[in-house]
Design a protein around this motif. Structure first.
Motif, PDB file in Angstrom:
ATOM      1  N   ALA A  17      17.015  40.471  64.007  1.00  0.00           N
ATOM      2  CA  ALA A  17      16.163  39.875  65.214  1.00  0.00           C
ATOM      3  C   ALA A  17      15.802  38.495  64.741  1.00  0.00           C
ATOM      4  O   ALA A  17      15.952  37.562  65.577  1.00  0.00           O
ATOM      5  CB  ALA A  17      14.904  40.750  65.274  1.00  0.00           C
ATOM      6  N   ILE A  18      15.884  38.242  63.319  1.00  0.00           N
ATOM      7  CA  ILE A  18      15.353  36.755  63.138  1.00  0.00           C
ATOM      8  C   ILE A  18      16.779  35.982  63.193  1.00  0.00           C
ATOM      9  O   ILE A  18      16.535  34.745  63.788  1.00  0.00           O
ATOM     10  CB  ILE A  18      14.897  36.793  61.566  1.00  0.00           C
ATOM     11  N   ILE A  19      17.817  36.363  62.794  1.00  0.00           N
ATOM     12  CA  ILE A  19      19.202  35.711  62.838  1.00  0.00           C
ATOM     13  C   ILE A  19      19.335  35.533  64.239  1.00  0.00           C
ATOM     14  O   ILE A  19      19.791  34.301  64.516  1.00  0.00           O
ATOM     15  CB  ILE A  19      20.336  36.758  62.213  1.00  0.00           C
ATOM     16  N   ASP A  20      19.097  36.437  65.188  1.00  0.00           N
ATOM     17  CA  ASP A  20      19.406  36.110  66.520  1.00  0.00           C
ATOM     18  C   ASP A  20      18.631  35.041  67.171  1.00  0.00           C
ATOM     19  O   ASP A  20      19.108  34.040  67.935  1.00  0.00           O
ATOM     20  CB  ASP A  20      18.878  37.350  67.278  1.00  0.00           C
ATOM     21  N   ALA A  21      17.326  34.996  66.670  1.00  0.00           N
ATOM     22  CA  ALA A  21      16.497  34.009  67.064  1.00  0.00           C
ATOM     23  C   ALA A  21      16.944  32.603  66.690  1.00  0.00           C
ATOM     24  O   ALA A  21      16.836  31.683  67.107  1.00  0.00           O
ATOM     25  CB  ALA A  21      14.968  34.172  66.560  1.00  0.00           C
ATOM     26  N   ILE A  22      17.559  32.774  65.405  1.00  0.00           N
ATOM     27  CA  ILE A  22      17.942  31.193  64.808  1.00  0.00           C
ATOM     28  C   ILE A  22      19.088  30.886  65.685  1.00  0.00           C
ATOM     29  O   ILE A  22      19.366  29.717  66.080  1.00  0.00           O
ATOM     30  CB  ILE A  22      18.277  31.537  63.239  1.00  0.00           C
ATOM     31  N   HIS A 175      10.380  43.272  66.394  1.00  0.00           N
ATOM     32  CA  HIS A 175      11.453  42.522  66.640  1.00  0.00           C
ATOM     33  C   HIS A 175      11.197  41.021  67.464  1.00  0.00           C
ATOM     34  O   HIS A 175      11.830  40.294  67.604  1.00  0.00           O
ATOM     35  CB  HIS A 175      12.834  43.244  67.287  1.00  0.00           C
ATOM     36  N   ARG A 176       9.955  41.300  68.022  1.00  0.00           N
ATOM     37  CA  ARG A 176       9.347  40.381  69.129  1.00  0.00           C
ATOM     38  C   ARG A 176       8.460  39.526  68.161  1.00  0.00           C
ATOM     39  O   ARG A 176       8.481  38.085  68.106  1.00  0.00           O
ATOM     40  CB  ARG A 176       9.025  40.821  70.147  1.00  0.00           C
ATOM     41  N   ILE A 177       7.505  39.941  67.507  1.00  0.00           N
ATOM     42  CA  ILE A 177       6.406  39.377  66.808  1.00  0.00           C
ATOM     43  C   ILE A 177       6.572  38.708  65.760  1.00  0.00           C
ATOM     44  O   ILE A 177       6.138  37.644  65.304  1.00  0.00           O
ATOM     45  CB  ILE A 177       5.126  40.249  66.872  1.00  0.00           C
ATOM     46  N   GLN A 180       8.692  35.485  66.264  1.00  0.00           N
ATOM     47  CA  GLN A 180       7.576  34.252  66.768  1.00  0.00           C
ATOM     48  C   GLN A 180       6.436  33.846  65.687  1.00  0.00           C
ATOM     49  O   GLN A 180       6.430  32.794  65.732  1.00  0.00           O
ATOM     50  CB  GLN A 180       6.841  35.152  67.650  1.00  0.00           C
ATOM     51  N   ALA A 181       6.199  34.659  64.803  1.00  0.00           N
ATOM     52  CA  ALA A 181       5.344  33.992  63.735  1.00  0.00           C
ATOM     53  C   ALA A 181       6.086  33.317  62.737  1.00  0.00           C
ATOM     54  O   ALA A 181       5.464  32.241  62.240  1.00  0.00           O
ATOM     55  CB  ALA A 181       4.689  35.348  62.985  1.00  0.00           C
ATOM     56  N   ILE A 182       7.327  33.361  62.303  1.00  0.00           N
ATOM     57  CA  ILE A 182       8.190  32.685  61.767  1.00  0.00           C
ATOM     58  C   ILE A 182       8.426  31.455  62.267  1.00  0.00           C
ATOM     59  O   ILE A 182       8.166  30.269  61.487  1.00  0.00           O
ATOM     60  CB  ILE A 182       9.562  33.343  61.506  1.00  0.00           C
ATOM     61  N   LYS A 183       8.493  31.434  63.693  1.00  0.00           N
ATOM     62  CA  LYS A 183       8.641  30.004  64.215  1.00  0.00           C
ATOM     63  C   LYS A 183       7.412  29.320  64.168  1.00  0.00           C
ATOM     64  O   LYS A 183       7.484  28.073  63.909  1.00  0.00           O
ATOM     65  CB  LYS A 183       9.132  30.384  65.752  1.00  0.00           C
ATOM     66  N   TRP A 184       6.152  30.097  64.318  1.00  0.00           N
ATOM     67  CA  TRP A 184       4.908  29.307  64.459  1.00  0.00           C
ATOM     68  C   TRP A 184       4.864  28.565  62.877  1.00  0.00           C
ATOM     69  O   TRP A 184       4.367  27.483  62.815  1.00  0.00           O
ATOM     70  CB  TRP A 184       3.650  30.056  64.741  1.00  0.00           C
ATOM     71  N   ILE A 185       5.111  29.626  61.907  1.00  0.00           N
ATOM     72  CA  ILE A 185       4.849  28.729  60.644  1.00  0.00           C
ATOM     73  C   ILE A 185       5.730  27.711  60.391  1.00  0.00           C
ATOM     74  O   ILE A 185       5.322  26.652  59.920  1.00  0.00           O
ATOM     75  CB  ILE A 185       5.268  29.876  59.715  1.00  0.00           C
ATOM     76  N   LEU A 186       6.976  27.756  60.748  1.00  0.00           N
ATOM     77  CA  LEU A 186       7.942  26.823  60.199  1.00  0.00           C
ATOM     78  C   LEU A 186       7.718  25.383  61.083  1.00  0.00           C
ATOM     79  O   LEU A 186       8.124  24.446  60.875  1.00  0.00           O
ATOM     80  CB  LEU A 186       9.344  27.099  60.568  1.00  0.00           C
ATOM     81  N   GLU A 187       6.796  25.646  62.257  1.00  0.00           N
ATOM     82  CA  GLU A 187       6.652  24.280  63.073  1.00  0.00           C
ATOM     83  C   GLU A 187       5.205  23.724  62.772  1.00  0.00           C
ATOM     84  O   GLU A 187       4.870  22.870  63.308  1.00  0.00           O
ATOM     85  CB  GLU A 187       6.433  25.154  64.743  1.00  0.00           C
ATOM     86  N   GLY A 188       4.705  24.377  61.548  1.00  0.00           N
ATOM     87  CA  GLY A 188       3.325  23.786  61.088  1.00  0.00           C
ATOM     88  C   GLY A 188       2.421  24.026  61.804  1.00  0.00           C
ATOM     89  O   GLY A 188       1.053  23.448  61.739  1.00  0.00           O
ATOM     90  N   ARG A 189       2.344  25.180  62.622  1.00  0.00           N
ATOM     91  CA  ARG A 189       1.344  25.477  63.569  1.00  0.00           C
ATOM     92  C   ARG A 189       0.102  26.476  63.098  1.00  0.00           C
ATOM     93  O   ARG A 189      -0.917  26.897  63.776  1.00  0.00           O
ATOM     94  CB  ARG A 189       1.639  25.906  64.990  1.00  0.00           C
ATOM     95  N   GLU A 214       4.941  33.215  72.824  1.00  0.00           N
ATOM     96  CA  GLU A 214       5.651  32.133  73.740  1.00  0.00           C
ATOM     97  C   GLU A 214       7.074  32.170  73.931  1.00  0.00           C
ATOM     98  O   GLU A 214       7.473  31.559  74.944  1.00  0.00           O
ATOM     99  CB  GLU A 214       5.229  30.876  72.852  1.00  0.00           C
ATOM    100  N   ASP A 215       7.945  32.701  72.916  1.00  0.00           N
ATOM    101  CA  ASP A 215       9.302  32.542  72.990  1.00  0.00           C
ATOM    102  C   ASP A 215      10.139  33.947  72.978  1.00  0.00           C
ATOM    103  O   ASP A 215      11.520  33.811  73.046  1.00  0.00           O
ATOM    104  CB  ASP A 215       9.877  31.831  71.671  1.00  0.00           C
ATOM    105  N   PHE A 216       9.350  35.037  72.745  1.00  0.00           N
ATOM    106  CA  PHE A 216      10.181  36.416  72.469  1.00  0.00           C
ATOM    107  C   PHE A 216       9.536  37.274  73.454  1.00  0.00           C
ATOM    108  O   PHE A 216       9.846  38.605  73.194  1.00  0.00           O
ATOM    109  CB  PHE A 216      10.012  36.406  71.025  1.00  0.00           C
TER     110      PHE A 216
END
Length: 216
Positions: A17-22, A175-177, A180-189, A214-216
């Motif tokens: 799921a993470i690979i697909d999101a990337i 597979h959704r959350i 999303q959490a990884i995206k938020w962390i890497l965006e510095g939010r 927001e994205d998933f």
């Protein structure tokens, strides 16, 4: 570009799921290394298919959990990761490992933390007679499955549920959350104040997932 290291032990569905999101461009990052403590972990093959460096490190070669963790910590340091993601990693991390990457390790657990910590959380929920369980993404601390929570999804327990059916329904939310959490962390939010986690700009108060996806 942000860099992720993923630790796995099994089939690697959250890894996928993470690979697909990337690969879809939703997460602006790369996975530089996937490490497994299980030689037959299917997640290793998933990583290789997607051109990601994957490595099995056998715990049997080490006299202690601490020794194993010191070794893999050195492998991980070479990757200079911004985030270490536990995706079905079935080993308890030593205090030394957690201290080495404090604040940079996340995990997903199939319950509404702090409920049903440890192994077989889905079975624990069924045995307890819970009507609602779910999954949580949290930062990893020295206390097992008890770090500050970033996002949770609530999943109803049905009268006819088995451990397998409940696990599968929870997994759909994992597979959704998790991406999303990884995206938020890497965006510095993501900001942590003691046990409280705030995602800047996120919408809180939604069900079954809080804060809202927001994205998933």
């Amino acid at each position: 570009m942000k860099n992720i290291v993923v630790l796995i032990s099994g089939r690697g569905s959250n890894l996928k799921a993470i690979i697909d999101a990337i690969e879809s461009g939703k997460i602006n990052a790369k996975i530089s290394l996937v490490l497994s403590n299980k030689k037959d972990a299917k997640g290793l093959e998933i990583a290789k298919i997607h051109g990601i460096k994957a490595k099995f490190v056998d715990p049997a070669f080490f006299a202690s959990r601490k020794g194993y963790d010191i070794y893999i910590a050195e492998l991980i340091r070479k990757e200079e990761p911004d985030l270490i993601v536990l995706a079905g990693y079935m080993r308890i991390l030593s205090d030394e490992f957690i201290e080495a990457f404090e604040g940079k390790i996340v995990n997903i657990h199939p319950s509404l933390v702090p409920a049903f910590q440890g192994k077989k959380a889905q079975k624990q929920a069924l045995d307890f007679g819970s009507l609602i369980t779910g999954c949580s993404v949290h930062f990893v601390t020295k206390e097992l499955d008890n770090g500050p929570v970033i996002i949770q999804a609530a999943v109803p327990v049905m009268p006819e549920d088995t451990e397998e059916s409940l696990s599968e329904r929870i997994l759909q939310y994992e597979h959704r959350i998790y991406p999303q959490a990884i995206k938020w962390i890497l965006e510095g939010r993501v900001y942590v104040e003691g046990r409280k986690v705030i995602v800047k700009g996120a919408k809180y108060g939604s069900i079954p997932i809080n804060p809202s996806l927001e994205d998933f």
